[in-house]
Design a protein around this motif. Structure first.
Motif, PDB file in Angstrom:
ATOM      1  N   ARG A 253      -2.781  -7.742  -4.145  1.00 40.74           N
ATOM      2  CA  ARG A 253      -2.454  -7.175  -2.798  1.00 40.74           C
ATOM      3  C   ARG A 253      -2.848  -8.505  -1.224  1.00 40.74           C
ATOM      4  O   ARG A 253      -3.811  -9.664  -2.051  1.00 40.74           O
ATOM      5  CB  ARG A 253      -2.884  -6.212  -1.787  1.00 40.74           C
ATOM      6  CG  ARG A 253      -2.542  -5.151  -2.467  1.00 40.74           C
ATOM      7  CD  ARG A 253      -1.377  -4.743  -2.565  1.00 40.74           C
ATOM      8  NE  ARG A 253      -0.239  -3.243  -2.870  1.00 40.74           N
ATOM      9  CZ  ARG A 253      -0.619  -2.256  -2.540  1.00 40.74           C
ATOM     10  NH1 ARG A 253      -1.491  -2.195  -1.749  1.00 40.74           N
ATOM     11  NH2 ARG A 253      -0.259  -1.232  -3.334  1.00 40.74           N
ATOM     12  N   ASN A 254      -1.906  -8.378  -0.460  1.00 43.09           N
ATOM     13  CA  ASN A 254      -2.189  -9.726   0.359  1.00 43.09           C
ATOM     14  C   ASN A 254      -4.202  -9.480   1.338  1.00 43.09           C
ATOM     15  O   ASN A 254      -4.353  -8.274   1.338  1.00 43.09           O
ATOM     16  CB  ASN A 254      -1.812  -9.400   1.685  1.00 43.09           C
ATOM     17  CG  ASN A 254      -0.398  -9.969   1.197  1.00 43.09           C
ATOM     18  OD1 ASN A 254      -0.408 -11.202  -0.082  1.00 43.09           O
ATOM     19  ND2 ASN A 254       0.619 -10.387   1.830  1.00 43.09           N
TER      20      ASN A 254
ATOM     21  N   GLU B 229      -5.155  -6.856   3.880  1.00 49.10           N
ATOM     22  CA  GLU B 229      -5.290  -4.934   3.625  1.00 49.10           C
ATOM     23  C   GLU B 229      -6.913  -5.311   3.473  1.00 49.10           C
ATOM     24  O   GLU B 229      -6.562  -3.888   3.127  1.00 49.10           O
ATOM     25  CB  GLU B 229      -4.890  -5.122   2.716  1.00 49.10           C
ATOM     26  CG  GLU B 229      -2.974  -5.177   2.303  1.00 49.10           C
ATOM     27  CD  GLU B 229      -1.745  -4.524   1.089  1.00 49.10           C
ATOM     28  OE1 GLU B 229      -2.465  -3.622   0.979  1.00 49.10           O
ATOM     29  OE2 GLU B 229      -1.180  -4.595   1.513  1.00 49.10           O
TER      30      GLU B 229
ATOM     31  N   HIS C 160     -10.661  -1.543   0.779  1.00 46.51           N
ATOM     32  CA  HIS C 160      -8.900  -1.842   1.239  1.00 46.51           C
ATOM     33  C   HIS C 160      -8.247  -0.928   2.463  1.00 46.51           C
ATOM     34  O   HIS C 160      -9.008   0.527   2.122  1.00 46.51           O
ATOM     35  CB  HIS C 160      -8.808  -1.045  -0.143  1.00 46.51           C
ATOM     36  CG  HIS C 160      -6.876  -0.975   0.180  1.00 46.51           C
ATOM     37  ND1 HIS C 160      -6.412  -0.163  -0.208  1.00 46.51           N
ATOM     38  CD2 HIS C 160      -5.640  -2.600   0.235  1.00 46.51           C
ATOM     39  CE1 HIS C 160      -4.824  -0.220  -0.029  1.00 46.51           C
ATOM     40  NE2 HIS C 160      -5.032  -2.026   0.181  1.00 46.51           N
ATOM     41  N   ALA C 161      -8.226  -1.244   3.282  1.00 43.48           N
ATOM     42  CA  ALA C 161      -8.630  -0.621   4.542  1.00 43.48           C
ATOM     43  C   ALA C 161      -7.842   0.560   4.504  1.00 43.48           C
ATOM     44  O   ALA C 161      -7.643   1.722   4.952  1.00 43.48           O
ATOM     45  CB  ALA C 161      -7.791  -1.534   5.924  1.00 43.48           C
ATOM     46  N   ALA C 162      -6.085   0.340   4.125  1.00 44.63           N
ATOM     47  CA  ALA C 162      -5.559   1.591   3.763  1.00 44.63           C
ATOM     48  C   ALA C 162      -6.070   3.095   3.246  1.00 44.63           C
ATOM     49  O   ALA C 162      -5.484   3.577   3.051  1.00 44.63           O
ATOM     50  CB  ALA C 162      -3.947   0.994   3.089  1.00 44.63           C
TER      51      ALA C 162
ATOM     52  N   ARG D 201       6.173 -15.698  -0.899  1.00 47.71           N
ATOM     53  CA  ARG D 201       4.874 -15.758  -1.541  1.00 47.71           C
ATOM     54  C   ARG D 201       5.952 -16.002  -2.808  1.00 47.71           C
ATOM     55  O   ARG D 201       7.120 -15.366  -3.199  1.00 47.71           O
ATOM     56  CB  ARG D 201       4.397 -14.254  -2.063  1.00 47.71           C
ATOM     57  CG  ARG D 201       3.465 -14.254  -3.078  1.00 47.71           C
ATOM     58  CD  ARG D 201       2.253 -14.989  -2.411  1.00 47.71           C
ATOM     59  NE  ARG D 201       1.012 -14.026  -2.209  1.00 47.71           N
ATOM     60  CZ  ARG D 201       0.469 -13.940  -1.581  1.00 47.71           C
ATOM     61  NH1 ARG D 201       0.235 -15.717  -1.376  1.00 47.71           N
ATOM     62  NH2 ARG D 201      -0.887 -13.627  -0.775  1.00 47.71           N
TER      63      ARG D 201
ATOM     64  N   ARG E  30     -15.474   4.971   7.245  1.00 45.49           N
ATOM     65  CA  ARG E  30     -15.573   3.673   6.195  1.00 45.49           C
ATOM     66  C   ARG E  30     -16.702   3.767   5.440  1.00 45.49           C
ATOM     67  O   ARG E  30     -17.365   3.582   4.532  1.00 45.49           O
ATOM     68  CB  ARG E  30     -15.081   2.402   6.526  1.00 45.49           C
ATOM     69  CG  ARG E  30     -14.464   1.875   5.760  1.00 45.49           C
ATOM     70  CD  ARG E  30     -13.356   0.685   6.190  1.00 45.49           C
ATOM     71  NE  ARG E  30     -12.436   0.817   6.589  1.00 45.49           N
ATOM     72  CZ  ARG E  30     -11.522   0.572   8.180  1.00 45.49           C
ATOM     73  NH1 ARG E  30     -12.719   0.282   9.080  1.00 45.49           N
ATOM     74  NH2 ARG E  30     -10.797   1.069   8.326  1.00 45.49           N
TER      75      ARG E  30
ATOM     76  N   VAL F  47       4.258  -5.779   0.803  1.00 49.08           N
ATOM     77  CA  VAL F  47       4.436  -5.768  -1.133  1.00 49.08           C
ATOM     78  C   VAL F  47       5.405  -5.861  -2.112  1.00 49.08           C
ATOM     79  O   VAL F  47       6.714  -5.947  -1.217  1.00 49.08           O
ATOM     80  CB  VAL F  47       3.874  -4.290  -1.298  1.00 49.08           C
ATOM     81  CG1 VAL F  47       3.540  -3.985  -3.143  1.00 49.08           C
ATOM     82  CG2 VAL F  47       2.130  -3.803  -0.748  1.00 49.08           C
TER      83      VAL F  47
ATOM     84  N   GLN G 165      -0.454   1.925  -1.587  1.00 48.49           N
ATOM     85  CA  GLN G 165      -0.847   2.294  -0.469  1.00 48.49           C
ATOM     86  C   GLN G 165      -0.977   0.614   0.248  1.00 48.49           C
ATOM     87  O   GLN G 165      -1.408   0.294  -0.936  1.00 48.49           O
ATOM     88  CB  GLN G 165      -2.215   3.359  -1.626  1.00 48.49           C
ATOM     89  CG  GLN G 165      -1.984   4.844  -1.990  1.00 48.49           C
ATOM     90  CD  GLN G 165      -3.436   4.882  -2.509  1.00 48.49           C
ATOM     91  OE1 GLN G 165      -3.690   5.550  -1.906  1.00 48.49           O
ATOM     92  NE2 GLN G 165      -3.020   4.445  -3.445  1.00 48.49           N
ATOM     93  N   THR G 166      -0.608   0.891   0.916  1.00 49.79           N
ATOM     94  CA  THR G 166      -0.912  -0.355   1.537  1.00 49.79           C
ATOM     95  C   THR G 166      -0.391  -0.370   3.163  1.00 49.79           C
ATOM     96  O   THR G 166      -0.180   0.830   4.039  1.00 49.79           O
ATOM     97  CB  THR G 166       0.539  -1.244   1.482  1.00 49.79           C
ATOM     98  OG1 THR G 166       0.380  -2.279   1.979  1.00 49.79           O
ATOM     99  CG2 THR G 166       2.026  -0.859   0.786  1.00 49.79           C
ATOM    100  N   ASN G 167       0.173  -1.188   3.865  1.00 44.33           N
ATOM    101  CA  ASN G 167       0.587  -1.147   5.259  1.00 44.33           C
ATOM    102  C   ASN G 167       1.963  -1.685   4.918  1.00 44.33           C
ATOM    103  O   ASN G 167       3.055  -2.085   5.062  1.00 44.33           O
ATOM    104  CB  ASN G 167      -0.295  -2.306   5.881  1.00 44.33           C
ATOM    105  CG  ASN G 167      -1.784  -2.523   6.526  1.00 44.33           C
ATOM    106  OD1 ASN G 167      -1.719  -3.136   5.761  1.00 44.33           O
ATOM    107  ND2 ASN G 167      -2.215  -1.587   7.258  1.00 44.33           N
TER     108      ASN G 167
ATOM    109  N   ASN H 262      -1.249   2.183   7.846  1.00 39.58           N
ATOM    110  CA  ASN H 262      -1.598   2.526   6.577  1.00 39.58           C
ATOM    111  C   ASN H 262      -0.881   3.720   6.042  1.00 39.58           C
ATOM    112  O   ASN H 262      -0.276   4.736   6.719  1.00 39.58           O
ATOM    113  CB  ASN H 262      -2.813   3.531   6.265  1.00 39.58           C
ATOM    114  CG  ASN H 262      -3.671   2.411   6.615  1.00 39.58           C
ATOM    115  OD1 ASN H 262      -3.694   1.103   6.901  1.00 39.58           O
ATOM    116  ND2 ASN H 262      -5.360   2.219   7.316  1.00 39.58           N
ATOM    117  N   ALA H 263       0.587   3.248   5.176  1.00 37.02           N
ATOM    118  CA  ALA H 263       1.201   4.571   4.218  1.00 37.02           C
ATOM    119  C   ALA H 263       0.676   4.537   3.142  1.00 37.02           C
ATOM    120  O   ALA H 263       0.024   3.511   2.135  1.00 37.02           O
ATOM    121  CB  ALA H 263       2.631   4.136   4.871  1.00 37.02           C
TER     122      ALA H 263
END
Lengths: 141, 970, 235
Positions: free
Chosen positions: A12-13, A16, A57-59, B261, B716, C160, C174-176, C181-182
């Motif tokens: 992933r980038n 994130e 991984h923040a999400a 990318r 977190r 993504v 699971q990403t942005n 966040n989604a």
């Protein structure tokens, strides 16, 4: 933008993720010296070379460990945290004496004891060895 | 004199569509397909701009869309490149940076006074005597800057998109086209990007063979192959802004920024033709060979009547032939080299009877006596590098076409980390090593000749496809030897003149002697030289000036160009507008379930992190009064406040209590089920970072609240700690899952009773700090008895989807009691009357529990909580400040604001953290940090308010109101 | 037809949907948008091109903990080992395995989910044993993006690679999305590409607006359960 291979989510980038610095063993706060503790909290080795780091991984709030070369910025490996932390950590009972009260400011009277209203403790409940809160909370900001 | 050529010249034009526009207030006409610059050229408008410092008239120089000579204002948009801006009907274009008119700029006097404005002059001027600076500043503000910003201009709509591909080819010239086709043949998904409107790159304007036909045919064939290939996505009029880690490249086309990318990158960006440096090399009428060729072939404009061509390579010969074909008289070709050209162009030129002066250089361009442009060129024999013989030949001409050789357009490769060296023999740069995943082909790596460049492109495309993991088949054949033009020994292109005006950087008006003077002053590092003289810092970003500056520096410091180095090329490679970077405004905002009810009730909303909360209900004009009314209604009656934004965490599992004990300072192991308890969190440094309430729902289940802005960090952190402790505990962030309402005031029980069937809310049945589960108006709810505002109160947590229904039910049930919603400001006043602190307002990045009088929340006997050692060490060190309450009379005194300082004998001893006028107590009350020996109630403290005035306050015992806490424990 | 305000449970989007002309029907104690007042064939065509539905009222439930996998298995769920995959169940529900210790169970496209109810009944804090209930019904909003332009539109808001060739059926990312966040799940409806999006319920109004704005390029529009049903029928 760099790619970080997340052990759970795949490559992933890097945007994130959050980096939380090198993986360091925590000294036992009730047994280490003041210097050891202060060094642990405030100082960083700042190695030039391969370091093991905490990444999140923040999400997904998923924490894992990455091995990264801080000179070339190459990410060499990533893996779940339990590869390094596989054993339960427990803290032995207190070794130090009771902590001292802070030095009294000049002319300050003793602070009033916290209210232990009878209504707080239903009959039959063993009183705990710590004071009940004086300022209960539903927070503001 | 410039004018339009008949068809077939003008590849990009659609002559069936004339387009009218205006420039500097006069109307002109061009065609669709023209740029502003080409249309102006067709109308013989030679002056496009005034140079930045000396206000010299400037015209077409490179016509490549990246040279600052062409900067114009197009409508409300400043600083557009006229040679990139497509011509559109009704465009209103003006020049920039002048006083008067573009043709007669009064600030051209700076050019006459150039001796007072050498490079870096502003470091040595304007500050003596000191009082003159404001006058200079005003003048400089008026004069400096390029273009004007129209603050009333409508906002554009900009967009962004992510793209993915196997192979990205940057550059649609011969090498790029070949690379794209080769990669696609291997099965790669290819994106091909080019800045221009048409594919072909140098094939569009160059003449690589004497006859000139082969170039055009090659272009048609290669471009046609690419356009027909479905696997290749062609993006023309697209700029690549730079290279970022792991082959991530931003592209700009139209109003969209693409973030691409790619697995493999092929850089086929070709070369940038370089100028020659000689006196007056910047006058309108002096242009690069490729510019003249672009004017002729792409836009059908004859660039002049009579030309002289000065060239350091075969490129000038091709341009000379193109000029002749376009009907321009070529008075002479001045070849800086002494060896004859090797390709057929030399013979072709000889056949047209154009005299060639070998081993000579342009010495000076002579301006017209009246009007812009040149009258003639003086040429002299080269004696040695940069030095000419005194005898001079003069040629009358209105066009001087120059070609100083080619420099690879290697910006992307530099950013990707390629090893680039300077080839002293060929007088140009050379790529020595490329990082993994990055490939380069064509002119940018020094490939030469049409066949050589095409073969090099195929090689790179094949390598890129293989790197992207595709089966690319056998490697394509290498280039045949053949038509490579002479690229042997390069030529020193810089000829300073005793009377100066030999410009190295046109954007910044940097002359050769400016560089030499700066070096003599000690700015002899390439980065320092750039910054002191500003060479290479203008809109062209050194494309036509960096190499020459390095040459001058190398010579002056007796080093090779390689040793001298090069300045760092940074993104963006080409200018990008703020709109592209901003895209659409993505500003996440979080609404509670009752958000629209607040709006309907007239609330003025305020941000709390990403959330919106009601500040108060009503018009801003009545803000103070409304806040006080809301607070009074809670004290006297009953009010409700939406507290949904507060964080909520479920901590569950056999180790839940142990985990709570470690994360928070207080004691939780023996907290009874059905009770709540305060939680305070410190960080490793012993600083207070969050607080809330923990409700024990079950032996193994704590429901914990946290601050609105802190909960995500707390969550977190908890996960991070347990990743190391490996306790049998699970933490879930349920903040958004629950809507929360705090109903408070002496009458709140009466209102709630009407809605609750299954919870005994009598004082005996539901004591202070208790926790119950049940239903309110049929909605499943968690009940907490808490006292943040110091009144009888209940916090109700319900599923978020039912928050609105709960709010409605409470307002309906409380109508008879005059229930009123209250906002954050009223709540802040109420809690202040009780002396309750707010984390982040009354605590800062250094506040320890002892400073904030929260030592009572530190459990005495547990072995660990996060930060325990630091808290103890801080306590041993002793306090340096204390958070205390203070009060002031309610009238006749100026009320301090948050962060006003507490000062004693000229030293800062603290600051105000919260302050408000309390109508209830008819006093100003607040919280402040003070020195430890000022913390005694009754002590007078001095606070400095706005304007430097000092006011007095008195330290007071907390809480200010209801010290026994009787009201909240009703 | 029903009005959302008549139900005690309300999607955070009910006002936005109503403004776009939604007509609601009851689903349990929720109201879900059936259609937007247009011709049924028209709405189905929209769904095939680019449509966005609010599925927040539909049932879903989450479970997480170190024993979540085994607990779910013994409670009747059929899941593979791989994370970030959605596993279709016999009753039409899908189980999205988000991590070795976390799963999310989604109702089918018509809002049916017997497994969801039975899992809710089967779980209690008293017998939790390393698997804990997560109120996904409330923490998250649930949107469904359908149509041929869906992946292209998502490329404007998500970094993504969600193109069909790269993001297979039943894949989860699971990403942005639009800076939130989604969870993105690929769940095509027959031959029509479709993506389930789950995000913070408090940000639903923002997300809805951001997505519709991104959809404007291809004339995307809101759709209801009726249009989804039509796609299902076409198979």
């Amino acid at each position: 933008m760099k790619i970080m291979p997340c052990p759970l989510n795949g490559p992933r980038n890097i945007q994130e993720f959050i980096c939380a610095g090198p993986v360091e063993p925590h000294p036992d706060p009730s047994r280490c010296s003041d210097d050891e503790w202060a060094e642990f909290v405030w100082l960083e080795e700042n190695l030039a070379g391969v370091v093991r780091e905490w990444w999140c991984h923040a999400a997904t709030s998923y924490w894992f460990i990455a091995e990264r070369n801080t000179v070339t910025d190459e990410i060499l490996a990533t893996y779940p945290a339990d590869r390094v932390f596989s054993e339960r950590v427990d803290f032995a009972p207190l070794a130090l004496p009771e902590p001292p009260a802070p030095p009294e400011p000049p002319k300050a009277p003793a602070p009033p004891p916290p209210a232990e209203a009878a209504a707080d403790t239903p009959a039959g409940d063993a009183p705990s060895d710590d004071a009940l809160p004086l300022a209960p909370k539903e927070t503001g900001g | 004199m410039m004018e339009r050529l008949p068809e077939p010249a003008g590849l990009l034009l659609d002559r069936s569509e004339p387009v009218a526009f205006s420039f500097e207030g006069r109307r002109y006409q061009g065609f669709r397909g023209d740029t502003v610059a080409s249309a102006l050229a067709a109308n013989d408008v030679t002056v496009l701009s005034r140079s930045f410092k000396y206000h010299r008239a400037r015209g077409i120089h490179s016509l490549s869309g990246l040279d600052a000579n062409t900067l114009v204002q197009v409508g409300p948009a400043p600083n557009r490149f006229a040679d990139r801006e497509p011509l559109a009907a009704g465009l209103v274009v003006t020049g920039q940076n002048y006083w008067g008119t573009l043709r007669h700029d009064r600030m051209a006097v700076f050019g006459l006074l150039h001796r007072f404005f050498p490079a870096g002059f502003y470091y040595k001027a304007f500050y003596k005597p000191r009082w003159t600076w404001p006058l200079w500043a005003r003048m400089i503000r008026r004069i400096a800057g390029l273009g004007s910003v129209d603050t009333a201009a409508p906002h554009g709509y900009f967009d962004k998109q992510y793209l993915f591909c196997d192979v990205l080819v940057v550059g649609g010239g011969a090498a790029g086209l070949a690379a794209a086709s080769q990669a696609a043949a291997a099965g790669a998904e290819v994106v091909l990007v080019d800045e221009n409107a048409a594919l072909g790159g140098a094939l569009l304007h160059g003449r690589f063979d004497a006859g000139g036909v082969r170039t055009a045919d090659t272009r048609t064939a290669l471009a046609g192959e690419v356009e027909a290939d479905e696997r290749i996505s062609v993006m023309t009029e697209t700029a690549c802004l730079g290279w970022y880690a792991d082959n991530w490249l931003p592209l700009v086309r139209g109003n969209r920024l693409y973030k691409l990318r790619t697995k493999a990158l092929v850089v086929a960006t070709g070369c940038l033709e370089q100028p020659l440096v000689f006196r007056n090399n910047d006058l309108p009428g002096v242009m690069l060979a490729s510019a003249a060729q672009r004017l002729i072939k792409l836009y059908g404009v004859r660039p002049g009547r009579r030309a002289v061509v000065a060239t350091a390579s075969d490129d000038g010969y091709g341009a000379a032939l193109d000029l002749l074909d376009a009907g321009v008289e070529v008075a002479a070709v001045v070849d800086l080299r002494t060896d004859a050209p090797r390709s057929g162009v030399g013979d072709a030129l000889a056949a047209r009877r154009v005299p060639v002066h070998a081993g000579a250089a342009p010495w000076e361009a002579v301006p017209q006596r009246k009007g812009p442009g040149i009258a003639r060129v003086r040429v002299a024999k080269i004696v040695e590098d940069g030095v000419c013989a005194p005898t001079v030949d003069s040629f009358t001409c209105d066009l001087l076409v120059v070609s100083g050789g080619q420099a690879p357009a290697a910006a992307l490769l530099r950013q990707a980390g390629a090893a680039i060296a300077y080839d002293s023999r060929r007088q140009t740069t050379r790529i020595d090593a490329l990082p993994a995943g990055v490939f380069a082909a064509g002119g940018v790596v020094g490939a030469a000749g049409l066949d050589g460049v095409i073969a090099d492109g195929r090689r790179a495309g094949w390598q890129a496809a293989a790197h992207a993991g595709l089966d690319a088949g056998p490697e394509p054949a290498a280039a045949p030897d053949g038509d490579a033009p002479a690229t042997a020994k390069g030529v020193w292109p810089i000829f300073p003149h005793p009377d100066h005006k030999a410009f190295v950087d046109f954007d910044e008006d940097v002359q050769v002697h400016d560089l030499e003077d700066a070096i003599a002053e000690g700015y002899d590092h390439v980065e320092l030289l750039k910054r002191f003289t500003t060479n290479g810092m203008g809109p062209s970003q050194g494309r036509h000036s960096s190499l020459n500056a390095v040459r001058v520096l190398a010579r002056a410091t007796a080093r090779s160009v390689d040793e001298t180095g090069a300045t760092t090329v940074r993104q963006p490679i080409v200018p990008v507008t703020m709109g592209h970077l901003a895209g659409r405004s993505f500003e996440p905002v979080r609404y509670t379930a009752m958000h629209f009810r607040h709006l309907e009730a007239g609330a003025t909303m305020m941000p709390a992190g990403l959330w919106l909360r009601p500040e108060y209900y009503g018009e801003p004009a009545r803000r103070q009064a409304l806040i006080r009314e809301e607070a009074k209604n809670v004290r006297d009656n009953v009010g409700i406040i939406d507290v949904s934004t507060l964080g909520g965490l479920d901590v569950r599992g056999p180790d839940a209590a142990e985990f709570m004990n470690r994360m928070y300072t207080f004691a939780y192991l023996k907290q009874p089920v059905g009770r709540s308890r305060y939680v305070l969190m410190t960080d490793l440094g012993g600083v207070v970072v969050d607080d809330g309430v923990a409700c024990r729902m079950h032996e193994d289940h704590f429901y914990v609240t946290a601050t609105t802005s802190g909960v995500d960090n707390v969550y977190r952190e908890m996960l991070w700690y347990n990743a190391q402790w490996r306790l049998k505990v699970d933490v879930s962030n349920v903040t958004a899952a629950l809507a929360g309402v705090n109903i408070a005031g002496p009458n709140c029980r009466a209102v709630l009773e009407t809605l609750c069937d299954d919870v005994d809310i009598s004082p005996e049945g539901f004591p202070y700090m208790g926790v119950r589960e049940g239903h309110v108006a049929g909605i499943p709810a968690l009940f907490l008895r808490v006292g943040f505002v110091g009144e009888l109160g209940y916090e109700l947590h319900v599923p978020a989807s039912q928050g609105e229904a709960l709010w409605d039910a409470l307002l309906e049930a409380g109508r008879a009691h005059g229930i009123r919603p209250f906002g954050v400001e009223a709540q802040r006043l109420l809690r202040l009357e009780k002396g309750h602190i707010i984390i982040g307002q009354d605590t800062d990045g250094l506040t320890t529990p002892h400073e904030a009088d929260m030592a009572w929340a530190l459990a005495k006997k547990k072995p660990f909580h996060v930060g325990i050692r630091s808290v103890r060490m801080q306590a041993e060190k002793g306090l340096t400040r204390r958070l205390v309450g203070f009060e002031m009379p309610g009238v006749g005194v100026e009320q301090p604001k948050e962060c006003h300082l507490v000062i004693r004998e000229g030293e800062i001893t603290g600051r105000v953290t919260s302050v408000a006028y309390s109508p209830n107590l008819d006093r100003i009350i607040g919280l402040a940090y003070v020195a430890p020996d000022q913390g005694e109630p009754g002590t007078r403290i001095e606070i400095r308010v706005d304007g430097g005035r000092m006011v007095s306050a008195t330290v007071a015992k907390l809480p200010f109101f209801d010290p026994d806490g009787a009201r909240q424990e009703l | 037809m029903t009005a959302p305000a008549e139900q005690t449970r309300r999607s955070p989007l009910y006002r936005a949907l109503a403004e776009d002309g939604a007509r609601f029907e009851a689903l349990g104690d929720h109201a879900v948008a059936r259609d937007f007042g247009r011709d049924a064939a028209d709405e189905a065509a929209r769904a095939e091109a680019l449509g966005l539905a609010d599925l927040t009222p539909l049932p879903r439930v989450g479970f997480k903990g170190w024993n979540a996998g085994p607990w779910l298995a013994q409670a009747g769920a059929e899941m593979g080992e791989a994370s970030n995959r959605a596993y279709p169940q016999a009753d039409g529900t899908r189980i999205a395995r988000l991590a070795p210790g976390e799963a999310l169970v989604l109702a089918d496209r018509a809002g049916r989910g017997p497994l969801i109810e039975s899992l809710r009944q089967a779980w209690s804090m008293a017998e939790a044993d390393g698997c804990f209930h997560v109120a996904r019904q409330e923490t998250s909003c649930w949107l469904l993006l359908t149509g041929a332009h869906a992946a292209g539109m998502l490329a404007k808001v998500c970094a993504v690679d969600l193109r069909p060739g790269s993001f297979a059926a039943d894949s989860i990312a699971q990403t942005n999305v639009a800076r939130l966040n989604a969870i993105v799940i690929r769940g095509d409806i027959g031959a029509v590409p479709a993506f389930d999006l789950l995000a913070d319920s408090a940000s639903a109004v923002y997300l809805w607006g951001a997505l519709l704005d991104a959809m404007a390029e291809h004339d995307g529009a809101p759709i209801g359960l009726a249009a989804i049903g039509a796609l299902l029928e076409r198979g």
